[in-house]
Scaffold this active site. Structure first.
Site, short mmCIF file in Angstrom:
data_model
loop_
_atom_site.label_atom_id
_atom_site.label_comp_id
_atom_site.label_asym_id
_atom_site.label_seq_id
_atom_site.Cartn_x
_atom_site.Cartn_y
_atom_site.Cartn_z
N ASP A 134 -12.96 4.48 0.72
CA ASP A 134 -11.65 4.43 1.37
C ASP A 134 -10.74 5.36 0.59
OD1 ASP A 134 -9.17 3.95 2.36
OD2 ASP A 134 -9.24 1.77 2.17
N LYS B 27 -2.44 8.63 4.96
CA LYS B 27 -1.38 9.10 4.07
C LYS B 27 -1.25 10.63 4.02
CE LYS B 27 -1.00 4.68 1.92
NZ LYS B 27 -1.92 3.65 1.48
N TYR C 284 -7.46 -2.63 -1.34
CA TYR C 284 -6.79 -2.83 -0.05
C TYR C 284 -7.35 -1.85 0.97
CZ TYR C 284 -2.94 -3.19 3.36
OH TYR C 284 -2.19 -3.38 4.50
C1 LIG Z 1 -2.43 2.53 2.45
C2 LIG Z 1 -3.88 2.19 2.43
C3 LIG Z 1 -4.53 1.68 3.57
C4 LIG Z 1 -3.78 1.31 4.82
O1 LIG Z 1 -3.19 2.41 5.43
P1 LIG Z 1 -1.95 2.18 6.46
O2 LIG Z 1 -1.67 3.56 6.95
O3 LIG Z 1 -0.86 1.57 5.65
O4 LIG Z 1 -2.44 1.27 7.51
C5 LIG Z 1 -5.89 1.48 3.52
N1 LIG Z 1 -6.59 1.77 2.41
C6 LIG Z 1 -6.01 2.26 1.30
C7 LIG Z 1 -6.84 2.58 0.11
C8 LIG Z 1 -4.62 2.47 1.28
O5 LIG Z 1 -4.05 2.91 0.15
#
Ligand SMILES: *Cc1c(COP(=O)(O)O)cnc(C)c1O
Length: 432
Positions: free
Chosen positions: A244, A272, A149
């Protein structure tokens, strides 16, 4: 164990009203309990390893607001710093010294990052990094992995993880074909599939983006050699490698998964943890690539609230707390104890399971395993997981309401919390 009758009358009332005024009653789909059954509980406050709902029930929390709460919720140092920052105003829309402080901390910590741009979410960071990958290489195609994601931007909503996986949604309506026609996908941990894509699309692939440890299809580790292989393949093909680390950054290690595994990508996205519970994302990497971002270069990306002093303050304090000696050792120890205890509880009560942990991230699939990719993860017994989730909730343990999400621990989780959690799991598993 304690009572298994959980009273959530107020939660139910609030959620019923919420459903009439917000789609699905939530501000983000993963918060709903669609895949585990029942209704989401409505929180009133959080502190340390615990949450309290509006009916006054207390839970040990393993969601940690989906990652940011690595020092424990509402840490007094973070709250104190925020109080002070608040007095000076919430947003400047102009340079602020705190941006330099957090930028330097990020650059010092994360091996690939020589320059950084702050944004407001992980989604935003991933959108921006893709634009930059394309601009730098002059190529349009990008490889992502099934079940990973990278936020909800159009280009990444192809075989995506997180809520998309949880809800079993097909790739989202409203995403034009033109937005995803350049998004190629491969199974996670499959270097041959990646090589084949590069062979089929010579000089067309801008780069590869991945979660270096997957958390959005459940918890999946990279196989030995997978990250190294991606580093080699991208280099050979003049493409960029992007980690990511929105979830893994400052969680798997202070310097993220790239520090833990010793593989340096060209670009990295963060989110995060670096926001300490306030909305922050970031992308950064090689100086020559980042120099293309406006206003230094032509690649446009902007944000009214980006780098705002409150968010920077929460991030700085959180990273300061993580710099203390022994933090990652403690996170590793507590999380390992939890993961092993949960797996043991399942196995000893006759349930097929597999999983594990790395630093402050853990996961458990209700399938024999091993799980190397999203196809493997989908073999999990999600109906059984739903019952397990409910049983844990009734025993005061708050787990992510999905089989396809990693779990998170924090510095506030004590051995006693872990013991209580494992005992509850044993209790629930023996009743299933
Ligand atoms: C949570 C997450 C996102 C998206 O971040 P948001 O702050 O929810 O937009 C993108 N990449 C990874 C790996 C994530 O865990």
């Amino acid at each position: 164990m304690v009572s298994t009758t959980l009273k959530t009358t107020k939660s139910e009332e609030i959620f019923a009203a919420a459903q009439k005024i917000m789609p699905g009653g939530v501000s983000s789909p993963v918060r709903a309990f669609k895949s585990v059954g029942g209704q989401p509980i409505v929180f009133d406050r959080v502190k340390g390893a615990y949450i309290w709902d509006v009916d006054g029930n207390q839970y040990i929390d393993y969601v940690g607001t989906w990652g940011p709460a690595i020092c424990g919720h509402a840490h007094p140092d973070v709250i104190g710093a925020l109080h002070d920052a608040l007095e000076k105003g919430t947003s400047f829309g102009a340079p602020c010294y705190l941006e330099n402080v957090l930028a330097e901390m990020v650059i010092d910590a994360v091996p690939s990052i020589e320059m950084v741009r702050f944004v407001n979410s992980g989604t935003e960071a991933c959108m921006a990094v893709l634009r930059l990958m394309r601009a730098f290489t002059g190529r349009e195609k990008v490889i992502k992995f099934e079940g990973c994601y990278h936020g909800h931007a159009d280009m990444f909503l192809v075989k995506a993880g997180s809520g998309v996986a949880t809800l079993g949604l097909p790739d989202s309506p409203g995403v034009p074909k033109s937005a995803t026609s350049s998004t190629l996908t491969a199974p996670y941990n499959d270097l041959e599939a990646v090589k084949a894509l590069f062979a089929e699309n010579p000089n067309e692939i801008a780069g590869v983006i991945l979660e270096p440890v997957v958390g959005n299809a459940g918890f999946i580790l990279p196989d030995a050699g997978f990250l190294e292989g991606l580093r080699e393949i991208t280099k050979e093909n003049g493409a960029l490698l992007v980690f990511d680390e929105v979830m893994t950054g400052f969680r798997i290690a202070y310097g993220g998964a790239q520090a833990k595994f010793g593989i340096t990508p060209d670009l990295t996205t963060l989110g995060k943890v670096i926001g300490g519970g306030l909305p922050v994302g970031a992308y950064g990497g090689r100086q020559d690539i980042m120099a293309m971002v406006a206003p230094a270069g032509p690649v446009y990306q902007a944000g009214t609230l980006s780098g705002n002093p409150l968010a920077m303050t929460a991030g700085i304090k959180t990273l300061e707390l993580l710099q203390k000696a022994g933090t990652y050792e403690q996170l590793e120890r507590v999380t390992k104890k939890l993961a092993e205890g949960l797996l043991c509880a399942a196995k000893e009560t006759g349930h097929a399971t597999c999983g594990g942990s790395l630093s402050a991230m853990f996961g458990m699939f209700l399938t024999e395993g091993p799980v190397h990719n999203y196809e493997d993860a989908k073999k999990s017994d999600t109906a059984k997981f739903g019952k397990f989730h409910r049983g844990m909730l009734e025993r005061g343990i708050y787990l992510a309401p999905s089989q396809f999400e990693a779990g998170f621990t924090s510095l506030a989780h004590t051995d006693e919390d872990i013991d209580r959690t494992i005992a509850a799991a044993r209790d629930v598993f023996s009743s299933l």
